[in-house]
Design a protein around this motif. Structure first.
Motif, PDB file in Angstrom:
ATOM      1  N   ARG A   1       0.807  -1.224   0.000  1.00  0.00           N
ATOM      2  CA  ARG A   1       0.000   0.000   0.000  1.00  0.00           C
ATOM      3  C   ARG A   1       0.839   1.273   0.000  1.00  0.00           C
ATOM      4  O   ARG A   1       0.451   2.281  -0.559  1.00  0.00           O
ATOM      5  N   TYR A   2       2.023   1.230   0.651  1.00  0.00           N
ATOM      6  CA  TYR A   2       2.807   2.467   0.828  1.00  0.00           C
ATOM      7  C   TYR A   2       4.157   2.459   0.113  1.00  0.00           C
ATOM      8  O   TYR A   2       4.851   3.450   0.111  1.00  0.00           O
ATOM      9  N   GLU A   3       4.575   1.296  -0.438  1.00  0.00           N
ATOM     10  CA  GLU A   3       5.926   1.254  -1.008  1.00  0.00           C
ATOM     11  C   GLU A   3       5.957   0.620  -2.389  1.00  0.00           C
ATOM     12  O   GLU A   3       6.998   0.188  -2.859  1.00  0.00           O
ATOM     13  N   MET A   4       4.814   0.534  -3.041  1.00  0.00           N
ATOM     14  CA  MET A   4       4.712   0.094  -4.428  1.00  0.00           C
ATOM     15  C   MET A   4       5.337  -1.273  -4.699  1.00  0.00           C
ATOM     16  O   MET A   4       5.826  -1.523  -5.802  1.00  0.00           O
ATOM     17  N   ALA A   5       5.319  -2.180  -3.709  1.00  0.00           N
ATOM     18  CA  ALA A   5       5.830  -3.543  -3.965  1.00  0.00           C
ATOM     19  C   ALA A   5       4.910  -4.198  -4.992  1.00  0.00           C
ATOM     20  O   ALA A   5       3.692  -4.200  -4.826  1.00  0.00           O
ATOM     21  N   GLN A   6       5.493  -4.739  -6.043  1.00  0.00           N
ATOM     22  CA  GLN A   6       4.696  -5.315  -7.135  1.00  0.00           C
ATOM     23  C   GLN A   6       4.913  -6.809  -7.300  1.00  0.00           C
ATOM     24  O   GLN A   6       4.127  -7.471  -7.945  1.00  0.00           O
ATOM     25  N   THR A   7       6.027  -7.315  -6.788  1.00  0.00           N
ATOM     26  CA  THR A   7       6.305  -8.752  -6.931  1.00  0.00           C
ATOM     27  C   THR A   7       6.704  -9.310  -5.560  1.00  0.00           C
ATOM     28  O   THR A   7       7.049  -8.552  -4.638  1.00  0.00           O
ATOM     29  N   LEU A   8       6.689 -10.635  -5.480  1.00  0.00           N
ATOM     30  CA  LEU A   8       7.081 -11.289  -4.220  1.00  0.00           C
ATOM     31  C   LEU A   8       8.528 -10.918  -3.872  1.00  0.00           C
ATOM     32  O   LEU A   8       8.858 -10.626  -2.723  1.00  0.00           O
ATOM     33  N   GLU A   9       9.387 -10.918  -4.902  1.00  0.00           N
ATOM     34  CA  GLU A   9      10.799 -10.578  -4.667  1.00  0.00           C
ATOM     35  C   GLU A   9      10.942  -9.159  -4.117  1.00  0.00           C
ATOM     36  O   GLU A   9      11.788  -8.901  -3.263  1.00  0.00           O
ATOM     37  N   ASP A  10      10.111  -8.223  -4.607  1.00  0.00           N
ATOM     38  CA  ASP A  10      10.193  -6.836  -4.115  1.00  0.00           C
ATOM     39  C   ASP A  10      10.062  -6.811  -2.592  1.00  0.00           C
ATOM     40  O   ASP A  10      10.777  -6.089  -1.903  1.00  0.00           O
ATOM     41  N   PHE A  11       9.102  -7.601  -2.094  1.00  0.00           N
ATOM     42  CA  PHE A  11       8.899  -7.615  -0.641  1.00  0.00           C
ATOM     43  C   PHE A  11      10.009  -8.387   0.055  1.00  0.00           C
ATOM     44  O   PHE A  11      10.641  -7.886   0.988  1.00  0.00           O
ATOM     45  N   MET A  12      10.265  -9.596  -0.416  1.00  0.00           N
ATOM     46  CA  MET A  12      11.182 -10.487   0.295  1.00  0.00           C
ATOM     47  C   MET A  12      12.605  -9.926   0.344  1.00  0.00           C
ATOM     48  O   MET A  12      13.294 -10.071   1.347  1.00  0.00           O
ATOM     49  N   GLU A  13      13.044  -9.315  -0.767  1.00  0.00           N
ATOM     50  CA  GLU A  13      14.442  -8.892  -0.845  1.00  0.00           C
ATOM     51  C   GLU A  13      14.650  -7.445  -0.394  1.00  0.00           C
ATOM     52  O   GLU A  13      15.454  -7.180   0.477  1.00  0.00           O
ATOM     53  N   ARG A  14      13.967  -6.492  -1.035  1.00  0.00           N
ATOM     54  CA  ARG A  14      14.333  -5.095  -0.831  1.00  0.00           C
ATOM     55  C   ARG A  14      13.521  -4.392   0.259  1.00  0.00           C
ATOM     56  O   ARG A  14      13.974  -3.410   0.820  1.00  0.00           O
ATOM     57  N   ARG A  15      12.298  -4.877   0.564  1.00  0.00           N
ATOM     58  CA  ARG A  15      11.514  -4.191   1.595  1.00  0.00           C
ATOM     59  C   ARG A  15      11.701  -4.845   2.964  1.00  0.00           C
ATOM     60  O   ARG A  15      11.969  -4.178   3.948  1.00  0.00           O
ATOM     61  N   ALA A  16      11.601  -6.158   3.042  1.00  0.00           N
ATOM     62  CA  ALA A  16      11.648  -6.818   4.357  1.00  0.00           C
ATOM     63  C   ALA A  16      12.979  -7.511   4.642  1.00  0.00           C
ATOM     64  O   ALA A  16      13.237  -7.900   5.777  1.00  0.00           O
TER      65      ALA A  16
END
Ligand code: FAD
Length: 562
Positions: A485-500
């Motif tokens: 909602r707030y960081e434009m994560a679009q793929t699973l990798e976006d979340f797993m690697e660069r956000r979390a």
């Protein structure tokens, strides 16, 4: 600073629409730290700014650094006083703007002889004075016993003592995100998965870019009075779009890092080691893990997710096995790794380690401004210099510059409103959310700073989001929702690697929770069952590929420089 805006997939769709419709003062190509810094500086000067990133924000070099905000000591050894002062000042500024992403940490430099000891002592003394290091963080020289008391795992034979000084640890990918979110809060129109495929020119001058939405394949042009190329290792790919006269200028060198459990290299601070070729390398503690880095070798392979070879890994493992009294490390100890490319300007006859790391600006025949090199540490000053050029260009075009709306050295980054004492902020956070376990609270503040309040707010409105994604992890479902909602994560990798950061810091690379997280993201983003499966397979493949250390680098066949 205005409140953190929502950067959801709806925002992304609306932004793409705005990009196609409006004319911008500045279009920035590339969502690494350079592009993010330029966008933030320009928007604070009141300019209308667009930024497009071909994959995910920070996916290039900016999530693959050593994650240090350097004080500048290393530039003293090179005799570059200007850079020492700039880095030292920028470190102070970043600690003010985004305290949770510039955390002071002691760095121990073991010394193996009397003359080396005297040399390091003199360098640290000079640095403390030049860089106006605060009293609590001044260097210390330790004797052999004191060194071993501080880092008992160091090999004791021939150890003479150590120099100790402070470096600052960051989370590079999140530094980019918070810079971009700060730019967006001030009106910059940003989109990920939006690749520049062509430059638009009129009368030989660049007037915009052709962009492809890589999630839908839709193409559209974005009009800009000035275009800045901040594409990192891809800077040449964009430069040569200007025409046949443009030749490659970059010399890419690769640096890798290897992650393993802290039990294998039991350090409490960053410790400098000496590699077989006498280069300094280091081990950095990160929670219950450590990472070893880094290498510096010529590179000609693919730019996305650069290859890691078994030799790269052995180089670092051997250095650590020699520095510490531990069972020799093997590749089986590595739980993860990353590789980044330094986009340096080619200098004839120089070895990788000898090439200048200073940023370089190139203005092309179409007026395209390209920037390469530089450091995370000094990105804000580099951005300032670039936006000075942009402003001058706008004035030449007859535009009156608008009044600025803020200063890059005073307005906090997104998440930066914690105050400088992060421990105190964490305690306050725990008092306000007593239902949260201490490790969850610590994680939220360490990763999201004052934006942890938004995440705790999400938990308040939907209590199931306060649960951990898995019992052994401090990651909660609210983080997944926040990223979408707030960081434009679009793929699973976006979340797993660069956000979390689960890809790096979980010893199973987050594979255990990846199916559940894919489901949660899928619900938020409206993925079909097929898309969910594809996301999961792509992630599993990504983890497998990074951990497959190759016997040799496959070449891209690309010419490296002119
Ligand atoms: P990038 O981060 O690569 O960003 C460029 C972006 O442009 C990419 O995201 C890419 O996808 C995008 N892009 C490319 N082509 C297109 C296109 N056609 N359309 C749209 N977007 C496009 N610095 C420090 O201060 N401290 C450190 O500890 C440190 N350690 C380092 C360790 C290593 C191994 C390396 C390699 C570098 C290190 N650095 C460090 C330097 C620092 O990481 C880099 O200077 C910085 O990250 C470069 O950022 P950038 O934005 O220029 O490039």
């Amino acid at each position: 600073m205005p409140p953190s805006p929502e950067l959801s997939s709806q925002t992304r769709a609306a932004n793409l629409d705005t990009l196609a419709r409006e004319e911008f003062d500045l279009v920035v190509i590339g969502g690494g730290i350079t592009g993010a810094g330029v966008a933030r500086d320009a928007v604070l000067r009141g300019l209308r700014v667009a930024l497009v990133e071909r994959r995910d924000f920070s996916v290039g070099t900016s999530s693959r650094s050593s994650k240090l905000i350097h004080g500048g000591l290393r530039y003293l050894a090179q005799g570059d006083v200007g850079l020492v002062l700039e880095a030292a000042n920028e470190r102070r500024v970043l600690r003010r703007l985004v305290p949770h992403l510039a955390r002071p940490t002691r760095m121990v430099v073991p010394v193996y002889g009397r003359s080396a000891y005297a040399k390091i002592s003199a360098a640290l003394w000079t640095f403390d004075r030049m860089a106006r290091v605060v009293k609590d963080e001044r260097n210390q020289m330790l004797d052999r016993a004191e060194t071993l008391a501080l880092e008992p795992a160091l090999r004791a034979d021939s150890l003479y003592g150590a120099g100790v000084y402070f470096e600052n640890l960051t989370n590079d990918a999140r530094l980019v995100l918070e810079t971009l979110k700060a730019a967006a809060a001030r009106g910059a129109v940003v989109a990920n998965y939006a690749a520049v495929t062509q430059l638009c020119t009129e009368g030989g001058r660049v007037v915009g870019v052709l962009v492809k939405d890589t999630l839908t394949d839709a193409e559209f042009s974005v009009r800009g009075k000035v275009v800045v190329n901040a594409a990192g290792p891809w800077v040449d790919e964009i430069r040569i779009l200007q025409g046949a006269g443009e030749r490659r200028r970059l010399h890419l060198t690769k640096g890798i890092h290897v992650i393993m459990p802290r039990t294998r290299v039991p350090v409490s601070h960053i410790v400098v080691m000496t590699a077989a070729d006498k280069r300094p390398v280091f081990v950095v503690p990160h929670g219950d893990m450590v990472y070893l880095g880094t290498t510096d070798t010529n590179y000609q392979g693919r730019y996305d997710d650069p290859w890691i070879t078994a030799d790269d890994v052995a180089y670092l493992l051997d250095a650590a096995s020699a520095a510490f009294a531990i069972e020799p490390l093997t590749v089986d100890d590595a739980t993860g790794a990353w590789a980044g490319l330094r986009p340096l300007l080619h200098q004839e006859g120089k070895q990788p380690a000898e090439i200048s790391r200073k940023d370089e600006v190139m203005v092309g025949p179409t007026g395209l401004i390209s920037i390469a090199g530089g450091k995370l540490t000094t990105y804000r000053k580099m951005a300032e210099r670039i936006v000075d050029m942009v402003a001058a260009r706008l004035v030449e075009q007859g535009q009156t510059l608008p009044p600025g709306v803020g200063d890059t050295d005073h307005e906090p980054l997104s998440g930066g409103e914690t105050g400088e004492d992060i421990d105190q902020y964490t305690r306050a956070c725990q008092q306000q959310a007593p239902q949260l376990a201490a490790d969850v609270c610590e994680r939220l503040v360490a990763l999201y700073g004052s934006n942890s309040e938004i995440i705790i707010g999400l938990m308040g409105s939907e209590p199931r989001l306060a649960a951990r994604c898995a019992p052994e992890l401090a990651v909660t479902w609210a983080e997944v929702v926040y990223a979408v909602r707030y960081e434009m994560a679009q793929t699973l990798e976006d979340f797993m690697e660069r956000r979390a950061g689960l890809f790096l810091w979980d010893r199973h690379n987050g594979l255990g929770v990846a199916p559940d997280i894919a489901r949660e993201m899928g619900e938020a983003l409206g993925w079909s069952a097929m898309r969910m499966q594809a996301e999961l397979s792509a992630y599993v493949q990504h983890v497998r590929e990074v951990k497959t250390f190759m016997s040799a680098e496959p070449s891209s066949g690309r010419e490296v420089h002119a």
